[in-house]
Design a protein around this motif. Structure first.
Motif, short mmCIF file in Angstrom:
data_model
loop_
_atom_site.label_atom_id
_atom_site.label_comp_id
_atom_site.label_asym_id
_atom_site.label_seq_id
_atom_site.Cartn_x
_atom_site.Cartn_y
_atom_site.Cartn_z
N ASN A 194 -66.22 -62.27 -85.58
CA ASN A 194 -67.13 -61.90 -84.51
C ASN A 194 -68.27 -61.07 -85.10
OD1 ASN A 194 -65.57 -63.09 -82.48
ND2 ASN A 194 -64.32 -61.28 -82.24
N GLU A 195 -69.48 -61.23 -84.55
CA GLU A 195 -70.64 -60.47 -85.01
C GLU A 195 -71.37 -59.89 -83.82
OE1 GLU A 195 -73.18 -62.89 -87.47
OE2 GLU A 195 -71.50 -63.63 -88.64
N LEU A 196 -71.96 -58.72 -84.04
CA LEU A 196 -72.69 -58.01 -83.01
C LEU A 196 -73.94 -57.45 -83.66
CD1 LEU A 196 -72.29 -56.80 -80.08
CD2 LEU A 196 -71.23 -54.86 -81.19
N LYS A 197 -75.11 -57.68 -83.05
CA LYS A 197 -76.36 -57.13 -83.58
C LYS A 197 -76.93 -56.14 -82.57
CE LYS A 197 -77.68 -60.85 -86.67
NZ LYS A 197 -78.71 -61.82 -87.04
N LEU A 198 -77.25 -54.93 -83.05
CA LEU A 198 -77.78 -53.85 -82.23
C LEU A 198 -79.16 -53.45 -82.72
CD1 LEU A 198 -74.62 -51.57 -82.28
CD2 LEU A 198 -75.40 -52.90 -80.34
N VAL A 199 -80.02 -53.00 -81.80
CA VAL A 199 -81.31 -52.42 -82.16
C VAL A 199 -81.48 -51.10 -81.41
CG1 VAL A 199 -82.45 -54.63 -82.62
CG2 VAL A 199 -82.58 -53.64 -80.33
N VAL A 200 -82.35 -50.23 -81.95
CA VAL A 200 -82.77 -49.05 -81.20
C VAL A 200 -83.93 -49.52 -80.33
CG1 VAL A 200 -83.75 -46.73 -81.33
CG2 VAL A 200 -82.11 -47.48 -83.05
N SER A 201 -83.83 -49.35 -79.02
CA SER A 201 -84.88 -49.83 -78.13
C SER A 201 -85.76 -48.72 -77.57
CB SER A 201 -84.28 -50.65 -76.99
OG SER A 201 -83.41 -49.85 -76.21
N GLU A 202 -85.21 -47.49 -77.48
CA GLU A 202 -85.98 -46.37 -76.93
C GLU A 202 -85.54 -45.07 -77.60
OE1 GLU A 202 -86.73 -47.56 -72.32
OE2 GLU A 202 -84.69 -46.98 -72.86
N ILE A 203 -86.52 -44.18 -77.79
CA ILE A 203 -86.25 -42.84 -78.34
C ILE A 203 -87.01 -41.83 -77.50
CG2 ILE A 203 -86.55 -41.30 -80.32
CD1 ILE A 203 -86.42 -43.74 -82.14
N ARG A 204 -86.35 -40.73 -77.17
CA ARG A 204 -87.02 -39.66 -76.43
C ARG A 204 -87.79 -38.79 -77.41
NH1 ARG A 204 -87.26 -38.25 -71.61
NH2 ARG A 204 -85.36 -39.30 -70.94
N ALA A 205 -89.11 -38.73 -77.19
CA ALA A 205 -89.99 -37.87 -78.00
C ALA A 205 -90.64 -36.90 -77.03
CB ALA A 205 -91.04 -38.71 -78.73
N GLY A 206 -90.22 -35.64 -77.08
CA GLY A 206 -90.71 -34.67 -76.10
C GLY A 206 -90.16 -35.02 -74.74
N VAL A 227 -89.79 -36.42 -83.33
CA VAL A 227 -88.52 -36.64 -82.64
C VAL A 227 -87.51 -35.69 -83.28
CG1 VAL A 227 -86.69 -38.28 -82.10
CG2 VAL A 227 -89.06 -39.08 -82.22
N SER A 228 -86.88 -34.87 -82.46
CA SER A 228 -85.95 -33.88 -82.99
C SER A 228 -84.53 -34.43 -83.07
CB SER A 228 -85.99 -32.62 -82.14
OG SER A 228 -85.66 -32.93 -80.81
N LYS A 229 -83.74 -33.81 -83.95
CA LYS A 229 -82.33 -34.15 -84.04
C LYS A 229 -81.69 -33.86 -82.69
CE LYS A 229 -78.06 -33.10 -86.42
NZ LYS A 229 -77.40 -32.40 -87.51
N GLY A 230 -80.84 -34.77 -82.24
CA GLY A 230 -80.18 -34.61 -80.95
C GLY A 230 -80.94 -35.23 -79.79
N ALA A 231 -82.15 -35.74 -80.04
CA ALA A 231 -82.93 -36.38 -78.97
C ALA A 231 -82.20 -37.63 -78.49
CB ALA A 231 -84.33 -36.75 -79.48
N ASP A 232 -82.32 -37.91 -77.20
CA ASP A 232 -81.69 -39.09 -76.62
C ASP A 232 -82.35 -40.36 -77.14
OD1 ASP A 232 -80.04 -37.52 -75.03
OD2 ASP A 232 -81.49 -37.46 -73.39
N CYS A 233 -81.55 -41.40 -77.29
CA CYS A 233 -82.09 -42.72 -77.62
C CYS A 233 -81.16 -43.78 -77.05
CB CYS A 233 -82.31 -42.88 -79.13
SG CYS A 233 -80.94 -42.41 -80.16
#
Length: 188
Positions: A94-106, A71-77
């Motif tokens: 107030n609290e907010l929890k975030l996750v990374v759900s998708e990463i563009r690889a190629g 996965v390159s720097k600048g790839a969409d996620c």
């Protein structure tokens, strides 16, 4: 002539499929424990967000697996809100929890599972105390002017109650994550 055109079309289709397979080939799994640093593109605001809502971001650093950059720097996620909590009536934040759900690889957008990153807003405790104290002081002053010493005591109690009630009727400060904020997650 006809067979040359047919061969050209067939070769072109096979060649295109080969290029497409090379671009969308199997992406190696990102190992558990890998740190993923992202930069938000969208601003995130707790009052406008809801659980399940997605936000655009980009990779702030590349990800390598077995010495190969996958996965390159600048790839969409994509970031996703997985939990939201509102502050209590008189205290809390107030609290907010975030996750990374998708990463563009190629050419592929790959689903990933990260540990949640928690973002907390400012607490309400200080403002509740301030409102209660100011209400008590104002009530005591007004009570003293209108009813003497006994009036001051009654006014302080009424003023404190009014200050606490005003704090209970307001919500905690909104969480704002501006665009271009760098967040770090860990892959599960």
């Amino acid at each position: 002539m006809f067979s040359t055109v047919r061969c050209f079309r067939t070769c072109w289709i096979i060649g295109s499929a080969t290029i497409l397979l090379a671009q969308t080939g199997e992406v190696p799994a990102i190992p558990k424990g890998t740190q993923v640093t992202v930069r938000t593109l969208d601003s995130i605001q707790s009052k406008q967000g809801e659980v399940g809502q997605s936000y655009r971001c980009t990779m702030d650093a590349p990800i390598s697996v077995a010495g190969k950059e996958v996965v390159s720097k600048g790839a969409d996620c994509v970031l996703k809100i997985v939990e939201m909590k509102s502050a209590g009536k008189l205290t809390g934040s107030n609290e907010l929890k975030l996750v990374v759900s998708e990463i563009r690889a190629g050419a592929s957008l790959v689903a990933v599972n990260s540990e949640p990153t928690e973002i907390k807003g400012k607490g309400k405790g200080k403002s509740t105390g301030l409102r209660t104290g100011l209400g008590a002081a104002a009530g005591a002053g007004l009570g003293a002017v209108l009813g003497g010493g006994k009036g001051a005591a009654i006014g302080a109690g009424v003023g404190a109650g009014a200050g606490a009630a005003s704090a209970a009727l307001t919500s905690g400060p909104e969480i704002k994550v501006p665009s271009e904020t760098v967040l770090t997650f860990v892959i599960q």
